[in-house]
Design a protein around this motif. Structure first.
Motif, PDB file in Angstrom:
ATOM      1  N   GLU A 186      19.024  -1.557  30.176  1.00  0.00           N
ATOM      2  CA  GLU A 186      18.305  -2.817  29.966  1.00  0.00           C
ATOM      3  C   GLU A 186      17.253  -2.661  28.873  1.00  0.00           C
ATOM      4  N   GLN A 187      16.558  -1.544  28.892  1.00  0.00           N
ATOM      5  CA  GLN A 187      15.554  -1.276  27.856  1.00  0.00           C
ATOM      6  C   GLN A 187      16.220  -1.189  26.484  1.00  0.00           C
ATOM      7  N   TYR A 188      17.344  -0.503  26.408  1.00  0.00           N
ATOM      8  CA  TYR A 188      18.098  -0.405  25.160  1.00  0.00           C
ATOM      9  C   TYR A 188      18.450  -1.796  24.639  1.00  0.00           C
ATOM     10  N   ASN A 189      19.002  -2.632  25.497  1.00  0.00           N
ATOM     11  CA  ASN A 189      19.405  -3.969  25.078  1.00  0.00           C
ATOM     12  C   ASN A 189      18.217  -4.816  24.620  1.00  0.00           C
ATOM     13  N   ARG A 190      17.069  -4.666  25.294  1.00  0.00           N
ATOM     14  CA  ARG A 190      15.861  -5.392  24.864  1.00  0.00           C
ATOM     15  C   ARG A 190      15.434  -4.947  23.465  1.00  0.00           C
ATOM     16  N   PHE A 191      15.465  -3.650  23.219  1.00  0.00           N
ATOM     17  CA  PHE A 191      15.065  -3.153  21.906  1.00  0.00           C
ATOM     18  C   PHE A 191      16.062  -3.554  20.818  1.00  0.00           C
ATOM     19  N   VAL A 192      17.341  -3.566  21.137  1.00  0.00           N
ATOM     20  CA  VAL A 192      18.342  -4.012  20.161  1.00  0.00           C
ATOM     21  C   VAL A 192      18.110  -5.478  19.817  1.00  0.00           C
ATOM     22  N   HIS A 193      17.848  -6.299  20.822  1.00  0.00           N
ATOM     23  CA  HIS A 193      17.565  -7.712  20.573  1.00  0.00           C
ATOM     24  C   HIS A 193      16.296  -7.865  19.726  1.00  0.00           C
ATOM     25  N   HIS A 194      15.266  -7.108  20.073  1.00  0.00           N
ATOM     26  CA  HIS A 194      14.015  -7.153  19.319  1.00  0.00           C
ATOM     27  C   HIS A 194      14.246  -6.708  17.874  1.00  0.00           C
ATOM     28  N   ARG A 195      15.058  -5.674  17.686  1.00  0.00           N
ATOM     29  CA  ARG A 195      15.356  -5.197  16.339  1.00  0.00           C
ATOM     30  C   ARG A 195      16.054  -6.273  15.521  1.00  0.00           C
ATOM     31  N   MET A 196      16.972  -6.970  16.136  1.00  0.00           N
ATOM     32  CA  MET A 196      17.684  -8.037  15.436  1.00  0.00           C
ATOM     33  C   MET A 196      16.709  -9.110  14.957  1.00  0.00           C
ATOM     34  N   GLN A 197      15.738  -9.446  15.794  1.00  0.00           N
ATOM     35  CA  GLN A 197      14.748 -10.450  15.416  1.00  0.00           C
ATOM     36  C   GLN A 197      13.871  -9.956  14.270  1.00  0.00           C
ATOM     37  N   ILE A 198      13.384  -8.730  14.377  1.00  0.00           N
ATOM     38  CA  ILE A 198      12.535  -8.162  13.330  1.00  0.00           C
ATOM     39  C   ILE A 198      13.301  -8.071  12.010  1.00  0.00           C
ATOM     40  N   GLN A 248      11.112   0.527  11.803  1.00  0.00           N
ATOM     41  CA  GLN A 248      11.415   1.955  11.914  1.00  0.00           C
ATOM     42  C   GLN A 248      11.077   2.489  13.305  1.00  0.00           C
ATOM     43  N   ALA A 249       9.983   2.022  13.879  1.00  0.00           N
ATOM     44  CA  ALA A 249       9.608   2.456  15.229  1.00  0.00           C
ATOM     45  C   ALA A 249      10.638   1.991  16.250  1.00  0.00           C
ATOM     46  N   VAL A 250      11.077   0.762  16.123  1.00  0.00           N
ATOM     47  CA  VAL A 250      12.089   0.230  17.043  1.00  0.00           C
ATOM     48  C   VAL A 250      13.405   0.995  16.857  1.00  0.00           C
ATOM     49  N   ASP A 251      13.765   1.289  15.625  1.00  0.00           N
ATOM     50  CA  ASP A 251      14.972   2.078  15.375  1.00  0.00           C
ATOM     51  C   ASP A 251      14.885   3.448  16.044  1.00  0.00           C
ATOM     52  N   PHE A 252      13.709   4.065  15.988  1.00  0.00           N
ATOM     53  CA  PHE A 252      13.512   5.370  16.631  1.00  0.00           C
ATOM     54  C   PHE A 252      13.754   5.269  18.137  1.00  0.00           C
ATOM     55  N   VAL A 253      13.192   4.237  18.767  1.00  0.00           N
ATOM     56  CA  VAL A 253      13.372   4.053  20.211  1.00  0.00           C
ATOM     57  C   VAL A 253      14.851   3.845  20.537  1.00  0.00           C
ATOM     58  N   ILE A 254      15.536   3.053  19.714  1.00  0.00           N
ATOM     59  CA  ILE A 254      16.963   2.794  19.952  1.00  0.00           C
ATOM     60  C   ILE A 254      17.767   4.087  19.850  1.00  0.00           C
TER      61      ILE A 254
END
Length: 87
Positions: free
Chosen positions: A41-53, A17-23
């Motif tokens: 770049e930050q957006y793409n890192r968080f999207v990748h991280h979200r996919m992993q989580i 949920q926190a990662v979704d908020f940042v995205i």
């Protein structure tokens, strides 16, 4: 129907949920600043991280969404409660 869930269920769900908020926030920012390379770049890192989580969460606890956005093991898992918004 209330299920007993392990503590890490809630920990992982809160992280997601926190990662979704940042995205969402980065999406809104990028709508008005589309040339900000650092934000992109930050957006793409968080999207990748979200996919992993999300993948890790779904392997352990089942689908987060339906309608083709999440895989399901057999038998069909989507009918199993609780859904993420019910906890």
């Amino acid at each position: 129907m209330k299920h007993a869930l392990p503590e890490h269920y809630y920990t992982q769900l809160k992280e997601l949920q926190a990662v979704d908020f940042v995205i969402v926030e980065l999406t809104l920012y990028l709508d008005t600043h589309p040339d900000d390379q650092q934000a992109l770049e930050q957006y793409n890192r968080f999207v990748h991280h979200r996919m992993q989580i999300a993948q890790q969460f779904q392997v352990e606890f089942g689908p987060l969404t339906s309608f083709g956005y999440s895989f399901s093991q057999a038998p069909w898992q989507w009918k199993e409660a609780p859904w993420p918004w019910q906890v």
